[in-house]
Scaffold this motif. Structure first.
Motif, PDB file in Angstrom:
ATOM      1  N   GLU A 180      -7.688 -31.778 -47.773  1.00 24.27           N
ATOM      2  CA  GLU A 180      -8.972 -31.782 -48.229  1.00 24.27           C
ATOM      3  C   GLU A 180      -9.448 -33.377 -47.979  1.00 24.27           C
ATOM      4  O   GLU A 180     -10.440 -33.456 -47.685  1.00 24.27           O
ATOM      5  N   HIS A 209      -9.336 -41.310 -57.187  1.00 24.64           N
ATOM      6  CA  HIS A 209      -8.876 -42.210 -56.057  1.00 24.64           C
ATOM      7  C   HIS A 209      -8.431 -43.496 -56.507  1.00 24.64           C
ATOM      8  O   HIS A 209      -8.430 -44.520 -55.806  1.00 24.64           O
ATOM      9  N   LEU A 229      -2.782 -38.896 -52.189  1.00 20.78           N
ATOM     10  CA  LEU A 229      -3.734 -39.930 -51.500  1.00 20.78           C
ATOM     11  C   LEU A 229      -3.006 -41.180 -51.234  1.00 20.78           C
ATOM     12  O   LEU A 229      -1.700 -41.318 -51.891  1.00 20.78           O
ATOM     13  N   CYS A 286      -6.510 -37.572 -57.275  1.00 21.08           N
ATOM     14  CA  CYS A 286      -7.834 -36.675 -57.214  1.00 21.08           C
ATOM     15  C   CYS A 286      -7.497 -35.421 -58.137  1.00 21.08           C
ATOM     16  O   CYS A 286      -8.486 -34.766 -57.951  1.00 21.08           O
ATOM     17  N   HIS A 313      -5.621 -32.945 -57.526  1.00 17.49           N
ATOM     18  CA  HIS A 313      -5.287 -31.665 -56.555  1.00 17.49           C
ATOM     19  C   HIS A 313      -3.918 -30.901 -57.328  1.00 17.49           C
ATOM     20  O   HIS A 313      -3.476 -29.803 -56.931  1.00 17.49           O
TER      21      HIS A 313
HETATM   22 ZN   LIG Z   1     -10.299 -36.817 -53.791  1.00 17.33          ZN
END
Ligand SMILES: [Zn+2]
Ligand SMILES: [Zn+2]
Length: 430
Positions: free
Chosen positions: A184, A404, A121, A149, A151
């Motif tokens: 995503e 986030h 992000l 997040c 990932h």
């Molecule tokens: Zn996210």
């Protein structure tokens, strides 16, 4: 709060923690996961997986790529690290990132599919000493980008699973596809990956998300709300605001009335819904009746039907506001997240596997509706429509400052549990 027992395989944990921290240092934004994809390709190929990556996975270019400066910076960074002639990188032109890795087991058996999202992000990671990645020296090295997040954890579980399955090939049959999905966060990668031929043969599909609940909990049947995100432009006619306001057609007024109307939409008794206008732009002089306004809004719903209801109601509001002001308007889809119910059978067999691994009963939760959206819904829908079983898990843990946020984090012990859980499902031949 119930505590998570440490993963029993400490050697596995050391390896996963090293992998997660390595990838945490080098986050990449949606559709620019060049370095991440190349590194995954390299390791998976070395493990004996056949891989398909980049251009081979795309029939058309991604619909919502980042701006060209952002993209160029990511590409150049990857080139500096990998070398300009890297074969993985050269297969990813035009934002075609992500990969599918496939391994055959020993003899006949089911086709499993596991999906791991890999993007980060546009967030500046905290360097606060209370934030573990900063305190332990593995915070993001890419300014303004962060794995906020989890990932990085998802792809680590994917790699960990890949290593275990490759090392224990004599203990399972069938075939495994590992889907390392890009983008995503902007809802783009899921729709592309849902169309892949590898997914068309998957009989058992699993995906997961770390964190989410801000407490230790393993959820076997997590559904995410549906969302539709739109870009709108209102077009009117400019005129002098003092001399001839009667000649203008006020796009700004129409857009303002539309925003008010969107927040006042009626709701559906079938389940929760949301609406938000996140962007509104009109560059204009103070003495001109504004002739163009752009805005972006989203509607969400507990399922696809409620989301569609909200989307249709929003369309009425936009149309009404345009008519009131004699302006025109157009709407285009920026992104969509599908919500699709999981297979109960598969959720129950994952729960049984978790119990067999010794995860404490107090941590196990059957189902949960997440008030956020996830584009794995497209893959779940595809697998279920073709007669397969699919479910979405949550491996919950405290999440620092929240998803986030610059201080997002998760408990790395979940990485080990995630690998053991997924591995056991494949090893457990019916
Ligand atoms: Zn996210
Ligand atoms: Zn996420």
């Amino acid at each position: 709060m119930s505590e998570l027992p440490p993963c029993p395989d400490r050697e596995l944990m050391l390896e996963l923690s090293e992998t997660r921290r390595r990838f945490h240092r080098t986050p990449e934004l949606s559709w620019t996961e060049y370095l991440t994809t190349a590194r995954l390709c390299q390791e998976l190929e070395a493990l004996g997986y056949s891989i398909e990556w980049g251009e081979a996975l795309y029939r058309q270019p991604p619909g919502n790529p980042p701006d060209s400066d952002t993209d160029r910076a990511a590409w150049q960074r990857a080139e500096r690290t990998l070398g300009a002639n890297n074969r993985y990188l050269s297969g990813m032109r035009g934002n075609r990132t992500g990969l599918v890795a496939t391994l055959e087991g020993n003899g006949p058996g089911r086709v499993f599919g596991f999906r791991f999202d890999i993007d980060a992000l546009p967030i500046n990671e905290s360097l606060d000493a209370g934030h573990e990645p900063a305190a332990r020296g593995f915070a993001s090295e890419h300014a303004g980008i962060m794995h906020a997040c989890g990932h990085d954890g998802h792809l680590t579980i994917g790699l960990g699973l890949a290593r275990r399955l490759a090392a224990r090939r004599e203990r399972w049959g069938g075939r495994v596809h590992l889907f390392f999905q890009p983008a995503e966060e902007v809802a783009g990668g899921g729709a592309v990956f849902a169309g892949l031929p590898q997914l068309a043969e998957v009989e058992r599909f699993l995906t997961l998300h770390l964190g989410i609940l801000d407490r230790y909990r393993i959820v076997f049947d997590a559904t995410w709300i549906a969302a539709r995100i739109y870009d709108v432009v209102f077009r009117g006619r400019a005129s002098h605001a003092g001399n001839a306001p009667q000649d203008g057609r006020n796009a700004l007024l129409a857009a303002c009335q539309a925003v008010q109307g969107l927040y006042a939409l009626p709701r559906h008794s079938g389940g929760m819904s949301r609406v938000n206008v996140g962007r509104f732009r009109s560059d204009n002089a103070q003495n001109v009746i504004a002739d163009e306004v752009r805005l972006r809004y989203e509607v969400r719903g507990a399922d696809n039907a409620i989301c569609d209801f909200m989307a249709a109601a929003a369309e009425q509001v936009l149309d009404g506001a345009a008519r009131m002001n004699a302006v025109t308007w157009e709407r285009s889809v920026f992104a969509e997240f599908s919500s699709y119910p999981n297979s109960r059978d598969l959720a129950e067999s994952v729960a049984a596997t978790a119990r067999a691994l010794g995860l404490p009963e107090a941590l196990l939760q059957d189902s949960f509706l997440v008030s956020a959206s996830e584009d794995a819904g497209f893959l779940i829908q595809r697998v279920r429509e073709q007669g397969g079983q699919a479910t979405h898990l949550i491996l919950g843990s405290p999440v620092g400052g929240g998803h986030h946020s610059p201080t997002f984090d998760f408990d790395e012990e979940l990485l080990g549990w995630g690998v053991l859980l997924f591995e056991s499902l494949v090893l457990d031949k019916p």
